[in-house]
Every structure is written in C-alpha cells, then in structure tokens.
Design an enzyme around this catalytic site. Structure first.
Site, PDB file in Angstrom:
ATOM      1  N   GLU A 148      -7.524   1.473   3.345  1.00 47.44           N
ATOM      2  CA  GLU A 148      -7.555   2.299   4.509  1.00 47.44           C
ATOM      3  C   GLU A 148      -9.002   2.144   5.061  1.00 47.44           C
ATOM      4  O   GLU A 148      -9.315   2.001   6.331  1.00 47.44           O
ATOM      5  CB  GLU A 148      -7.298   3.615   4.490  1.00 47.44           C
ATOM      6  CG  GLU A 148      -5.900   4.013   4.052  1.00 47.44           C
ATOM      7  CD  GLU A 148      -5.444   3.700   2.702  1.00 47.44           C
ATOM      8  OE1 GLU A 148      -3.933   3.682   2.419  1.00 47.44           O
ATOM      9  OE2 GLU A 148      -6.036   3.413   1.743  1.00 47.44           O
TER      10      GLU A 148
ATOM     11  N   CYS B  30       0.875  -1.117  -0.145  1.00 45.51           N
ATOM     12  CA  CYS B  30      -0.033   0.011  -0.236  1.00 45.51           C
ATOM     13  C   CYS B  30       0.957   1.293  -0.015  1.00 45.51           C
ATOM     14  O   CYS B  30       2.085   1.365   0.755  1.00 45.51           O
ATOM     15  CB  CYS B  30      -0.823   0.206   1.285  1.00 45.51           C
ATOM     16  SG  CYS B  30      -2.225  -1.074   0.973  1.00 45.51           S
TER      17      CYS B  30
ATOM     18  N   ASP C 114     -12.127  -8.049  21.046  1.00 46.87           N
ATOM     19  CA  ASP C 114     -11.053  -7.989  22.194  1.00 46.87           C
ATOM     20  C   ASP C 114     -11.794  -7.415  23.523  1.00 46.87           C
ATOM     21  O   ASP C 114     -11.554  -7.879  24.689  1.00 46.87           O
ATOM     22  CB  ASP C 114      -9.864  -7.146  21.816  1.00 46.87           C
ATOM     23  CG  ASP C 114      -8.957  -6.968  22.964  1.00 46.87           C
ATOM     24  OD1 ASP C 114      -8.484  -7.886  23.554  1.00 46.87           O
ATOM     25  OD2 ASP C 114      -8.411  -5.920  23.371  1.00 46.87           O
TER      26      ASP C 114
END
Length: 161
Positions: free
Chosen positions: A119, A83, A133
């Site tokens: 992105e 990228c 998480d």
C-alpha cells in the site's frame, strides 16, 4: 497451512501455481510501512513552483498527487493481484521539492494480519505518476528515478529504521 513453495516464494503454492498467502492463523498486529518515490523535475517544471506547490493549468500538482497517492493506497488490492484487502488506519503522503527532485513519502498504518508495504509503495508510485501526468504539458523530460521501501514495522520482520 503454509502457502510457501519449495522455492521460498510465498505467493506460489507447492505445485508452483499463484496463490494468495493464507493469513488465517496470524494475529492482528499494529503495522506501519513507509515508502518513497523520487521524480526528477527539469527547470521547465521547477520554474512553476510557487507557494510550496507546482501550479499548472490542471491545478496544484502536489496537492493533487497527495490525494492520488492516498486513493491508490486504498485501492492496492485491486491493482496487485495477490494482495489482501486491508482496512487502513491511516495514510499520509508528503511531497517536498528537494533540489531537482520531488521526494514523495507515503506512510500507511493498519492493525491486521499482514503488512502494508504494498500500500505504501503503491501510494508513493501513483503520486509520482500523477506529478508526471500533471506536468507533461511542460516537458516530457521528467524521470521517476526510484520507488523503494524505507521501513516497515509490526510484522514478523521489521525493516529499515
């Protein structure tokens, strides 16, 4: 000079080796990409939903995931090897509880020679991972169901809405 290999992949050179696409001959264009991730949240997680967020001992889950998504979008070239580094004009991450899912929308804007799809996809993905998480102490039954590009504009080919 084109980096495109005979196979049509832009990230392989003529000999089939990995190569960053040469964008030096392209003009700057205003570009926007929108990506979405969805994460299934079992009742053990949804029951903690209050004041438009899920509250855990680690803090406000959606607020933290928004920040993580924005940070990830900014760090995409460090995570995805070929990228280009882009100056982002804007990045918005919105998370909404819809039924049994948290729906994450990441919108990224830039003025540059290449698009911001990666992105937007990275921002949405990392926001979903952050929700997982932060809620894993409640249950491991969460499922990140999909991450997809919704739309992109401003390059050679528009996609989506």
């Amino acid at each position: 000079m084109s980096n495109q290999s005979s196979s049509g992949f832009t990230h392989l050179d003529a000999s089939g080796q990995p190569a960053m696409v040469d964008i030096s001959g392209k003009n700057d264009t205003y570009r926007i990409a929108v990506a979405e991730s969805r994460i299934f949240l079992p009742e053990a997680v949804r029951s903690e939903f209050r004041d438009n967020d899920i509250q855990t001992r680690k803090g406000a889950v959606f607020q933290t995931a928004v920040i993580a998504g924005i940070m990830a979008a900014k760090k995409t070239p460090e995570l995805i090897p070929l990228c280009h580094t882009l100056l982002l004009d804007g990045c918005d991450v919105h998370i909404q509880l819809t039924g049994e899912e948290a729906v994450i929308r990441c919108t990224v804007k830039t003025t540059g020679k290449t698009g911001v799809e990666m992105e937007a996809l990275t921002g949405a993905s990392v926001a979903a991972l952050t929700i997982y998480d932060m809620c894993k102490a409640l249950t491991h039954e969460m499922v990140i169901r999909e991450t997809k590009l919704i739309s992109k504009t401003g390059g050679k080919h528009d996609y989506g809405k």
